[in-house]
Design an enzyme around this catalytic site. Structure first.
Site, PDB file in Angstrom:
ATOM      1  N   SER A  92       0.840  -1.193   0.000  1.00 19.18           N
ATOM      2  CA  SER A  92       0.000   0.000   0.000  1.00 19.18           C
ATOM      3  C   SER A  92       0.879   1.249   0.000  1.00 19.18           C
ATOM      4  O   SER A  92       2.088   1.161   0.170  1.00 19.18           O
ATOM      5  CB  SER A  92      -0.915   0.002   1.222  1.00 19.18           C
ATOM      6  OG  SER A  92      -1.866  -1.031   1.106  1.00 19.18           O
TER       7      SER A  92
ATOM      8  N   HIS B 102       0.702   3.427  -2.636  1.00 17.38           N
ATOM      9  CA  HIS B 102       0.827   3.858  -4.028  1.00 17.38           C
ATOM     10  C   HIS B 102      -0.521   4.245  -4.615  1.00 17.38           C
ATOM     11  O   HIS B 102      -0.669   4.324  -5.839  1.00 17.38           O
ATOM     12  CB  HIS B 102       1.414   2.733  -4.881  1.00 17.38           C
ATOM     13  CG  HIS B 102       2.650   2.133  -4.320  1.00 17.38           C
ATOM     14  ND1 HIS B 102       3.764   2.885  -4.040  1.00 17.38           N
ATOM     15  CD2 HIS B 102       2.955   0.857  -3.961  1.00 17.38           C
ATOM     16  CE1 HIS B 102       4.705   2.087  -3.543  1.00 17.38           C
ATOM     17  NE2 HIS B 102       4.231   0.864  -3.472  1.00 17.38           N
TER      18      HIS B 102
ATOM     19  N   HIS C 116       8.977   3.621  -3.217  1.00 20.51           N
ATOM     20  CA  HIS C 116       8.884   3.108  -1.854  1.00 20.51           C
ATOM     21  C   HIS C 116       9.654   3.970  -0.878  1.00 20.51           C
ATOM     22  O   HIS C 116      10.124   3.490   0.144  1.00 20.51           O
ATOM     23  CB  HIS C 116       9.415   1.679  -1.788  1.00 20.51           C
ATOM     24  CG  HIS C 116       8.573   0.717  -2.545  1.00 20.51           C
ATOM     25  ND1 HIS C 116       8.719   0.502  -3.881  1.00 20.51           N
ATOM     26  CD2 HIS C 116       7.521  -0.043  -2.156  1.00 20.51           C
ATOM     27  CE1 HIS C 116       7.820  -0.377  -4.287  1.00 20.51           C
ATOM     28  NE2 HIS C 116       7.074  -0.713  -3.277  1.00 20.51           N
TER      29      HIS C 116
END
Ligand SMILES: Nc1ncnc2c1ncn2[C@@H]1O[C@H](COP(=O)(O)OP(=O)(O)O)[C@@H](O)[C@H]1O
Ligand SMILES: Nc1ncnc2c1ncn2[C@@H]1O[C@H](COP(=O)(O)OP(=O)(O)O)[C@@H](O)[C@H]1O
Ligand SMILES: [Mg+2]
Ligand SMILES: [Mg+2]
Ligand SMILES: [Mg+2]
Ligand SMILES: [Mg+2]
Lengths: 212, 330, 330, 212
Positions: free
Chosen positions: C54, C56, C218
């Site tokens: 999660s 993004h 990330h």
């Protein structure tokens, strides 16, 4: 000594306002960020730069035409609250000056009075609402009956701007803050003080015969 | 504060050039700062024109297209556009059936749109105006400039846009817009201030561990500062503030709006809490839109707009719309 | 760093509850963390399943719906989902014609999807897998885990999704996905780091006046730090990095992507510069999507993905899609 | 002294790893934020908490079953790279231990060797790639032929983790950084050192007859 003020005087006044606003733009924006949206400096700078450019290009020949053109340019380049308000101030003042080649200070004072009234009406605002009117009204009064006490007008505008600090805003963005608007000087009143400071400076160079 | 810009002076025209590149279905007049749907003026259709300061994207330019706005006029960042823009937009979209100006209630917007209306009427365009004033954080009294226009603008533009698309006359489109305004209320919270390109530093100081309640969409400070709260507590506060002013006896459309800097992951979590509170308050939800639609540049935070919707408004909500930021049914 | 959350531990399930509330057209299994289009399994259609960490959003959950994904599996923030999720999703969407896993090339995603494929195959589901590895900031060699999967994922999911919706068999859907991967490259830039809920402070230090080139999605640092650049200079750098690896002789689809914290106003301005550079490099643009679609929480910055598209890919791009985040034609 | 290690020993080992990871979670995440994505601490904590809970609930009766269950739980709760890798390590080690009620340390060492090999294969990684393998390989070797030099294994794992600092990563997220991965300790190697430290602690309490 009463002088007749010609189109050139008004052009130089507008240039002086523009220069002052350029110099003080960050300060105006800073004030606006405390109780507004942090654009007053940029707004005034954009408008006055455009106005001065138009005045140079079109070179209107009467005091009334100078202010009317400057006002129109503010309206069509500034946006925000200050664009229509300052634009109306200058347009109405210009209109009231008529088409003569030169005007005396008493006439200017009456025209400014009309201009300030138009601002109050357009913005449905009154003295004490913490707006530009709190500098404009006292400044026009301080010009005196003959209308040439430019130094007093400058001081009155500055004092009027300073007097907005303890006020609670009732018009414009600052009114959203309620009590939290207290303790900050109104950006529009501050730029109005620059308008009258520039007027005094311009008149000073006339009185002493200096050129701008 | 770092920004993805060239120079502060050109952010608005740069963005318009980008819109022109990305959206061939729009006519973007970069120089005059008007975004118009390509097929304007649409024959026999009332024109819908809005605009306001930039920095709230996708509002308004992202809402231009069939079923919503005919034209949008972006001003400088957080500065209302100038009358010439709206007058030009009105001329571009008028099919002869008149134009509705959707104006967020700010002194600058009101004054500039009023001047634009005069200019447009001088050119023979019939103009009506609706003021959006949904932000309950501002007390609507003679001691303020009145409630601000925020999230409800999306509902006004969508619902009045659908009415116009369906061929309603100007009075009817205006009446729908007014009904939406009367049926909508909003409240917003900031977790961080935003930074305008011209200023380059945040518009106010918000220390860690504090948030600002009742903010607008122009980076203004709000009415009250509080210690940090959870998403659930914020939802309680925000929804109750809205329901204090709007007591819906019909289902609501809910806009769970991000202010620009809040990740969608957080916003969806917040939407869950908003739904929880609405359920606890026995308010039925007919539809929910979650996203950053009415923003303040990079401000972190959220707002909730509720619009009480009768059957007709719900029908108008479902109607097809095709804009860069809101699109369904076509 | 302040966040609009309850506690870090529940951000993913909170967001899923919000998706469930806002999107009745999706089936959201909050407990098992699977988002499925409501009408799944669609008879005679190949199933498309993706997922990943999660943070993004809207990727991947926002891309579930007709014409795109059949199901998405969100992991913890920046952590690949577990095999059980993808196996469950595969079972939920398989109509008997098999399932394609769209996997971004990260060690965790690859390993977990591979384990899921084993589980699903044990249950009799035919599974194919496509690895998305578009990020040219990573050298694809035996000395790295290979190029990362970033923005191209959107193109893969949209185009393979359209092929699946049109009834193509698994091998064909897989072939389309592979073609998109081979035809797509990306490069990203960060103006600020992002902050994960679990950590609460930015993942790396990025001093004022510096930016990070070649970042992933990330919150990892990039490969190189540089002094701050203008939007135009960034566009030159980013587009040239992509074109270094992809020399298109066909028109491209361009994704001008925000990392999450970059205002849309800035992103459109950047899109204008990207178009300028592409024009200067004589690359034809068949379509441009501007928005924050493949994000890193609140990271400020942008990425550009170019996908060289033949006539068929362009047709698949235009095909109807109806998901929370991407919607046209229906 | 060679002891027979029973299911209880392995459960206590897993509890000790879980406790150590809890304690060091922030540190693991910190390491992961330097060259990864800042989740290794949370990942390991989530997985081991779930594994320990399942072990308590299901109370598997053989060493092999304990590790296999713990491994499965890691796989189904961690995600990321570490979930499948550590999950595979424990599952394969468990599988290699067979179904007996207790095993001797030599048997554990062989089983661990198989587990580590499975990790290397799954991740296509080798020693020197700056991964958990750089702690795991030396630790298993250091257990010695009889497999009970737990203290040496702990030290070898710690040294192996420390030795990742100057390495350039070739696998996992850190590899994206290229040269910039040099100078940081690998988070996975660091958690592997915790695994062997917990083994030594658990064995220590057995050897001295303390209870956990
Ligand atoms: N209704 C009003 N009447 C008179 N002056 C006003 C009114 N509203 C705002 N102002 C003046 O305008 C100033 C703000 O100008 P500016 O920042 O340029 O516009 P905006 O508020 O739209 O951002 C205020 O400081 C105040 O002096
Ligand atoms: N291919 C691989 N082989 C062995 N170990 C690896 C591999 N890739 C990553 N690792 C280990 O996993 C650790 C990272 O785990 P974690 O942060 O939990 O997962 P992720 O990288 O998916 O976020 C690294 O520090 C490294 O030790
Ligand atoms: Mg202002
Ligand atoms: Mg303004
Ligand atoms: Mg991870
Ligand atoms: Mg990690």
């Amino acid at each position: 000594m009463t002088v007749a003020l010609d189109a050139d005087f008004f052009r130089r006044w507008m240039s002086a306002v523009s220069a002052a606003v350029d110099r003080e733009a960050d300060q105006l924006t800073e004030l606006d960020s405390a109780i507004g949206d942090a654009d007053h400096g940029a707004n005034m700078r954009r408008g006055l730069t455009a106005a001065v450019a138009s005045l140079e290009e079109e070179a209107p020949s009467s005091p009334g035409a100078v202010l009317a053109l400057a006002g129109r340019r503010l309206i069509s380049t500034v946006g925000g609250a200050s664009g229509p308000l300052y634009g109306t101030l200058l347009r109405r003042t210009g209109k009231a000056l008529g088409a003569e080649d030169s005007v005396d200070p008493g006439r200017l004072r009456e025209a400014l009075r009309a201009g300030v009234e138009a601002v109050a009406q357009l913005g449905s605002a009154a003295r004490g609402d913490k707006t530009m009117l709190d500098a404009l009204y006292p400044a026009v009064e301080a010009l005196g009956d003959s209308g040439d006490d430019f130094g007093a007008a400058r001081r009155a505008a500055e004092e009027g701007a300073a007097a907005t600090v303890p006020m609670r805003a009732r018009r414009g963005r600052a009114s959203y803050l309620g009590e939290r608007s207290v303790g900050h000087q109104d950006p529009g009143a501050t730029s109005s003080a620059l308008l009258f400071a520039a007027l005094a400076d311009t008149a000073g160079t006339v009185a002493t015969g200096e050129s701008a | 504060m770092k920004m993805l810009i060239n120079v502060p002076e050109t952010v608005v025209t740069d963005a318009l050039r980008g819109m022109a590149a990305a959206h061939p279905e729009l006519t973007v007049d970069v120089e005059n700062r008007v975004v118009v749907r390509r097929d304007a003026p649409v024959a026999d259709k009332v024109g819908l024109v809005s605009g306001g300061g930039s920095g709230h994207e996708p509002l308004h330019g992202g809402f231009v297209g069939p079923g919503m706005l005919d034209a949008a006029c972006p001003g400088e960042v957080f500065t209302s556009p100038v009358p010439d823009q709206m007058a030009r937009a009105a001329a571009a979209v008028d099919s002869g059936r008149g134009v509705l100006f959707v104006v967020k209630n700010y002194t600058g917007d009101v004054l500039n749109f009023d001047m634009a209306a005069e200019l447009a009427e001088d050119e023979g365009v019939q103009v009506a105006r609706v003021l959006v004033d949904d932000d309950v954080a501002v007390v609507d009294s003679t001691y303020t400039a009145g409630r601000r226009g925020t999230g409800a603008t999306l509902f006004v533009e969508k619902l009045a846009g659908a009415a116009a698309e369906a061929g309603a006359p100007l009075e009817r489109v205006e009446a729908v817009a007014r009904q939406v305004v009367e049926s909508s209320r909003s409240f917003g919270v900031a977790l961080s201030a935003c930074t305008t390109p011209a200023r380059g530093v945040p518009t106010f100081d918000l220390p860690p561990g504090e948030l600002e309640l009742g903010i607008g969409i122009h980076g203004e400070p709000g009415r009250e500062r509080r210690g940090m709260m959870t998403s659930g507590e914020i939802a309680d506060t925000v929804v109750d503030a809205v329901l204090d002013d709007l007591r819906p006896d019909l289902p609501v459309l809910a806009l769970v709006n991000g202010m620009g800097g809040t990740p969608l992951l957080e916003l969806y979590g917040f939407a869950a809490e908003v739904h929880r509170v609405l359920g606890e308050r026995r308010v039925a939800v007919a539809g929910t839109l979650v996203g950053s639609y009415v923003t303040s540049l990079d401000m972190a935070g959220c707002s909730v707009t509720l619009c009480q919707a009768d059957e007709e408004l719900l029908r108008l909500w479902e109607a097809p719309v095709r804009t860069p930021a809101l699109r369904w049914g076509i």
